[in-house]
Design a protein around this motif. Structure first.
Motif, PDB file in Angstrom:
ATOM      1  N   GLY A 301       1.512  -8.886  -5.637  1.00 14.70           N
ATOM      2  CA  GLY A 301       0.208  -9.461  -6.107  1.00 14.70           C
ATOM      3  C   GLY A 301       0.303 -10.896  -6.253  1.00 14.70           C
ATOM      4  N   ASN A 319     -12.066  -3.970  -4.398  1.00 12.40           N
ATOM      5  CA  ASN A 319     -10.856  -3.369  -4.904  1.00 12.40           C
ATOM      6  C   ASN A 319     -10.956  -1.874  -5.306  1.00 12.40           C
ATOM      7  OD1 ASN A 319      -8.025  -3.703  -6.101  1.00 12.40           O
ATOM      8  ND2 ASN A 319      -9.303  -2.798  -7.862  1.00 12.40           N
ATOM      9  N   TYR A 346      -1.891   2.132  -6.834  1.00 13.08           N
ATOM     10  CA  TYR A 346      -3.153   1.377  -7.543  1.00 13.08           C
ATOM     11  C   TYR A 346      -3.181   0.161  -7.105  1.00 13.08           C
ATOM     12  CZ  TYR A 346      -2.984   6.164  -9.372  1.00 13.08           C
ATOM     13  OH  TYR A 346      -3.037   7.579  -9.466  1.00 13.08           O
ATOM     14  N   SER A 347      -4.346  -0.615  -7.156  1.00 14.55           N
ATOM     15  CA  SER A 347      -4.722  -2.027  -7.259  1.00 14.55           C
ATOM     16  C   SER A 347      -5.570  -2.093  -8.143  1.00 14.55           C
ATOM     17  CB  SER A 347      -4.933  -2.394  -5.823  1.00 14.55           C
ATOM     18  OG  SER A 347      -6.187  -1.997  -5.409  1.00 14.55           O
ATOM     19  N   ILE A 360      -0.912  -4.482  -6.892  1.00 16.03           N
ATOM     20  CA  ILE A 360      -0.853  -3.414  -6.683  1.00 16.03           C
ATOM     21  C   ILE A 360       0.485  -3.031  -7.126  1.00 16.03           C
ATOM     22  CG2 ILE A 360      -0.423  -1.990  -4.399  1.00 16.03           C
ATOM     23  CD1 ILE A 360      -1.991  -4.352  -2.938  1.00 16.03           C
ATOM     24  N   SER A 361       0.569  -1.469  -7.682  1.00 15.81           N
ATOM     25  CA  SER A 361       1.826  -0.957  -8.152  1.00 15.81           C
ATOM     26  C   SER A 361       1.753   0.516  -7.383  1.00 15.81           C
ATOM     27  CB  SER A 361       1.596  -0.869  -9.571  1.00 15.81           C
ATOM     28  OG  SER A 361       0.423   0.001  -9.974  1.00 15.81           O
ATOM     29  N   LEU A 380      -2.924  -4.443   3.348  1.00 13.95           N
ATOM     30  CA  LEU A 380      -3.642  -5.494   2.596  1.00 13.95           C
ATOM     31  C   LEU A 380      -4.094  -6.783   3.437  1.00 13.95           C
ATOM     32  CD1 LEU A 380      -4.764  -6.511  -0.108  1.00 13.95           C
ATOM     33  CD2 LEU A 380      -2.459  -7.655  -0.344  1.00 13.95           C
TER      34      LEU A 380
END
Length: 490
Positions: A301, A319, A346-347, A360-361, A380
């Motif tokens: 991120g 998003n 997820y973001s 983002i994880s 991305l």
């Protein structure tokens, strides 16, 4: 704070929700019903769990008390209850050189008042059928009350609430107990890879900014904090001028004004704290933390937007398509569904007083973490360059239109929304305006906002896991998912 994700459930549900949204978005708000209108009969708050919330107009009223307390009030005569929330500009960003100060101060609110100990406080709320809750975060600290609105329950519940929030005594035994719980939590965090990765990401992203440090503090800082530190912080940060009061419930405007005046008078007197400085742009790059595990945590991120940024509606919608809307997003489709690299990815943008993070994880197999990272970065890059397709944009707008009424369906939901409006000084019609802005966005506007706010070459990457020989990631079409080493971090 995690944003809820909703799925549309059939055409009938969508039409029903759209109708409710139309009621709530109406610019011609209905006048609230008279206070003595017929209402459901409730003897305890627990009965509300079985009561369906009714649609209502958002009649938001605002004023400030002489002491500087900002007030938002929405009459809600449908049920005989009252929700109250005080939101203080007293989150961990105000810790200074004493990390954990805001968290401990908030945690001690209901531990004693000088005349009442924690048992008496808990029994007092319970005997009145009232509920007290509190919490501290990076931007804010909150204290909330839910009570029946009849004067015989409401007035003593509010009196106890005032005493708890305005005059905490921070007794030594309770403070020692809470500090021991926090210190024990630090030991647990050593085995929590998600928590360690998140803390490292915030430190790398924010450097010396107040958002950088762990809101829970450190073992050294927690051990050093005393009751005098907490009292001084409370006197400064829990003042009437540094707070927003929100009320939603079955009371009149005159009663709401009386409640606000009594709370403002009881709180410490003082001005609002100065605005937070904006964080400096961090140096992009990769940071790896060695951790024994079969999986690697990836956090990717950069700095995102503040709550007042004009680009927020566009990047929020963008998003939702990228990774914020659960199943069906680009990241979930490409990383999970097509390649089986994770159970979830997820973001999200987290707008705050200053620029919050975009992150983002994901968790993935340790031996495919390098390829997964490259894939996410390319996804991305492509998305920011091209923006969403028209089909993606239309679908995201439909889902948000359908889910919006659910986010304001109960008094508690509206209380939370109004607290955000008041704390971040947003216009009273923010909820309606935000949805109107989102629905009016074009593909090009979303793309341009993403390009302004996200620079793929400036990404920070934090990886936590073992150093192992890397293998190529599967080609699209593979469905084999890795077994999680722990509960997936969202």
């Amino acid at each position: 704070m995690t944003k809820p994700r909703f799925d549309l459930i059939g055409l009938f549900a969508f039409l029903l929700l759209a109708f409710v949204m139309g009621v709530m978005l109406s610019e011609s708000f209905e006048q609230p019903a008279a206070e003595n209108a017929e209402k459901p009969s409730l003897s305890t708050l627990s009965e509300l769990e079985h009561t369906a919330p009714a649609p209502r107009a958002l009649d938001i009223q605002r004023w400030s008390t002489e002491q500087g307390l900002r007030v938002l009030f929405m009459p809600a005569p449908e049920l005989p209850m009252l929700d109250v929330r005080l939101t203080f500009n007293a989150g961990s960003a105000r810790d200074g050189d004493q990390p954990g100060l805001a968290m401990l101060t908030n945690g001690m609110l209901n531990e004693g008042t000088g005349t009442l100990d924690t048992t008496a406080i808990a029994a007092g709320f319970e005997d009145l059928g009232a509920q007290f809750s509190n919490g501290a975060y990076r931007d804010m600290a909150i204290a909330s009350l839910r009570t029946l609105s009849a004067a015989e329950q409401r007035e003593p519940a509010l009196a106890l609430f005032r005493q708890v929030v305005a005059t905490p005594s921070s007794p030594a035994d309770a403070l020692a107990r809470l500090k021991n719980q926090v210190l024990a939590g630090f030991e647990y965090d050593k085995q929590n890879p998600g928590k360690q990765a998140n803390q490292a990401f915030f430190k790398a992203l924010y450097g010396e900014h107040p958002y950088a440090h762990n809101s829970d503090g450190t073992p050294a800082s927690i051990s050093a904090l005393t009751a005098d530190h907490l009292r001084a912080f409370h006197q400064r940060a829990y003042s009437a001028g540094n707070a927003v009061l929100v009320m939603v419930g079955d009371i009149s405007r005159s009663t709401a004004e009386q409640i606000a005046t009594e709370l403002a008078t009881a709180l410490p007197q003082g001005p609002a704290l100065p605005a937070l400085a904006q964080p400096s742009k961090p140096t992009p790059g990769n940071q790896h933390i060695e951790f024994p595990s079969q999986q690697t945590h990836l956090l990717i991120g950069e700095l995102g937007v503040s709550r007042s940024d004009a680009d927020y509606p566009a990047v929020y919608l963008g998003n939702q398509i990228l990774g914020g809307g659960g199943f069906g997003t680009r990241l979930m489709e490409e990383v999970r569904e097509k390649r089986g690299l994770t159970y979830g990815i997820y973001s999200g943008f987290s707008p705050m007083q200053a620029r919050g993070p975009f992150m983002i994880s994901v968790q993935t197999r340790a031996n495919q973490s390098a390829g997964t990272l490259e894939l996410i970065q390319q996804l991305l890059r492509d998305y920011v360059a091209e923006g969403p397709t028209q089909a993606e944009l239309d679908a995201a707008k439909r889902e948000l239109a359908g889910s919006y009424p659910l986010s304001n369906a109960s008094n508690a939901d509206i209380l939370g929304q109004l607290a955000v409006i008041g704390f971040y000084d947003l216009p009273s019609d923010h909820l309606q305006r935000f949805m109107q802005q989102v629905q009016a966005l074009s593909r090009e506007e979303v793309r341009d906002a993403l390009q302004r706010q996200l620079k793929v070459d400036d990404l920070l990457v934090v990886t936590l896991g073992p150093t192992v020989e890397q293998q190529p990631i599967p080609a699209p079409g593979s469905q084999t998912l890795p077994a999680p080493s722990s509960t997936p971090e969202h």
